[in-house]
Design an enzyme around this catalytic site. Structure first.
Site, short mmCIF file in Angstrom:
data_model
loop_
_atom_site.label_atom_id
_atom_site.label_comp_id
_atom_site.label_asym_id
_atom_site.label_seq_id
_atom_site.Cartn_x
_atom_site.Cartn_y
_atom_site.Cartn_z
N SER A 156 0.77 -1.33 -0.02
CA SER A 156 -0.10 -0.07 0.00
C SER A 156 0.77 1.23 0.14
O SER A 156 0.51 2.19 -0.64
CB SER A 156 -0.90 -0.15 1.12
OG SER A 156 -0.13 0.08 2.48
N ASP A 414 -4.51 5.33 12.17
CA ASP A 414 -3.42 4.95 11.11
C ASP A 414 -2.22 5.71 11.29
O ASP A 414 -2.13 6.94 10.87
CB ASP A 414 -4.13 5.02 9.68
CG ASP A 414 -3.22 4.59 8.41
OD1 ASP A 414 -2.03 4.17 8.74
OD2 ASP A 414 -3.72 4.40 7.59
N HIS A 417 0.35 4.73 7.04
CA HIS A 417 0.13 5.35 5.71
C HIS A 417 0.55 6.99 5.91
O HIS A 417 0.38 7.45 6.74
CB HIS A 417 -1.22 5.03 4.93
CG HIS A 417 -1.68 3.87 5.02
ND1 HIS A 417 -2.22 3.00 5.62
CD2 HIS A 417 -1.15 2.84 3.99
CE1 HIS A 417 -2.05 1.56 5.27
NE2 HIS A 417 -1.70 1.30 4.26
#
Length: 437
Positions: A156, A414, A417
């Protein structure tokens, strides 16, 4: 209708936070909903209408890990420096209003991140004026890559780099986008004769779900991959993407975080070790050795980098290794209250250390890159070293703002990311230096 790849939310369980210095950055004070809405409306208006994006010319004699200043000065190391507050020079090239490719887990503007100050910092390498990292220039980039293509292979975070690059370039030309049955995603900029491709794989070597089909699966089943175990053939490049490498001028490899998941390690088709062995299947061999994730990650990068360096399956382009981008969970991890509430980068004199196993992953990447570089046969190897640069940006993650209220795919908080736009956009400046070298 364009098919959008799913967000990649399945890494959080392996993340332990960066060990913070005693000068911890205080938590952000939350603002009332109405004030936040007005703030984001005003900020978006400023970015779109009052602050036109004016890129500066980019030098053509630089590389990501070190470059000449062009005036005979000693080589500059772009990886050493500091983030400086520069609201004008750090203006984003795009926003969530001007680029439709940003996925929800990257879209901090959409989800109300309380402060946009994270967009006002510019990476400034040490070494004086001759070592300045120039603002990304899309037209200069397009001139260098006309008639060429680049392939990104990874997880990702690799997908986020692709999105950042495509969003930046789309301000000069809107690309076409398509997905193919073999798992590749493609963007093409026909006016500039340039193409970008992405292939999702968390390991880059041959792998499969231990209890799954005989071949590897795609990102639609990443939850199963995360739960594991997986069979990793550490001495075999993944033939789902490796044959395509020869069709591209540049190939960027990077994925590391997934190696911390339960897995059985194979060499020459036989199990040689495992991680999370209680959950792993080892073909009935109870004598398989427990091995740390760094063992598998190092072996995988050794295999892939040396395959590319040797011109495996006809590859003759430039192989680029992008180093690990550290996480910034503090006060716990993903499952136990971890968060990343910082609102500014670390100061130059503020200590920051990578968590394990990320520090081991980084060390292995650099060492295996140097070893592969020494054996290169007609292939250029370049290091896109972002680890130290991103270690100093605890403020650039979505934190609680990578999803709407009550809507998250496994990442409530998160700190893995990166917001788009955001600090990750500096990777494009470093990539441009490599291509221009």
């Amino acid at each position: 209708m364009t098919k959008i790849l799913p967000a990649i939310p399945s890494l959080g369980g392996l993340l332990t936070g960066v060990r913070r210095s005693s000068r911890a950055i205080p938590k952000t004070t939350r603002v009332p909903a109405l004030s936040a809405a007005l703030f984001f409306a005003a900020a978006t208006f400023w970015f779109l209408f009052l602050s036109p994006f004016r890129p500066s010319p980019t030098t053509s004699s630089s590389v990501a890990s070190g470059h000449s200043s062009g005036n005979g000065a000693a080589a500059c190391d772009a990886t050493r420096g500091e983030w400086v507050h520069d609201p004008v020079g750090a203006r984003p090239h795009y926003t969530n209003a001007t680029c439709a490719f940003i996925q929800d887990y990257q879209n901090c503007m959409k989800h109300g991140k309380p402060s946009l100050e994270f967009l006002q910092w510019r990476w400034h390498p040490d070494g004086g004026a001759g070592c300045e990292l120039q603002r990304f220039d899309a037209e200069a980039f397009f001139r260098l890559v006309r008639g060429r293509s680049i392939l990104f292979v990874g997880d990702s975070l690799a997908s986020s780099h692709v999105t950042s690059l495509v969003c930046t370039l789309s301000q000069a030309e809107t690309p076409t986008r398509r997905h193919t049955a073999d798992g590749f995603e493609h963007w093409r900029f026909p006016e500039h004769d340039f193409a970008v491709s992405f292939f999702w794989t968390p390991f880059q070597v041959r792998w499969r779900l231990t209890h799954g089909p005989p071949a590897a699966v795609g990102p639609d089943r990443q939850g199963e991959v995360f739960a594991g175990p997986n069979d990793l053939h550490l001495d075999e490049p993944d033939d789902r993407w490796m044959p395509a490498a020869k069709e591209h001028d540049y190939v960027v490899v990077s994925a590391s975080h997934w190696f911390a998941r339960p897995a059985v390690y194979y060499r020459r088709g036989r199990p040689v070790g495992c991680h999370g062995c209680a959950a792993a299947e080892t073909d009935g061999n109870n004598n398989v050795t427990a091995l740390p994730p760094a063992y598998a990650q190092r072996a995988a990068f050794r295999t892939v980098l040396r395959a590319l360096a040797s011109g495996h399956q006809g590859f003759k382009g430039t192989a680029i290794l992008r180093t690990v981008a550290p996480t910034h969970y503090s006060h716990g991890g993903w499952f136990d209250g971890g968060e990343c509430p910082s609102t500014r980068p670390f100061y130059r004199n503020q200590m920051a250390e990578m968590a394990e196993p990320e520090a081991q992953f980084y060390e292995a990447q650099v060492e295996e890159f140097r070893a592969a570089e020494a054996t290169a046969n007609g292939v250029r190897l370049r290091l896109l070293d972002v680890a130290g640069i991103m270690l100093r940006r605890p403020d650039g993650h979505p934190d609680r703002y990578g999803h709407g209220a009550g809507e998250h795919g496994g990442f409530d908080v998160d700190c893995l990311h990166w917001c788009l736009p955001g600090p990750i956009d500096v990777w494009n400046q470093l990539l441009l230096q490599i291509i221009a070298s």
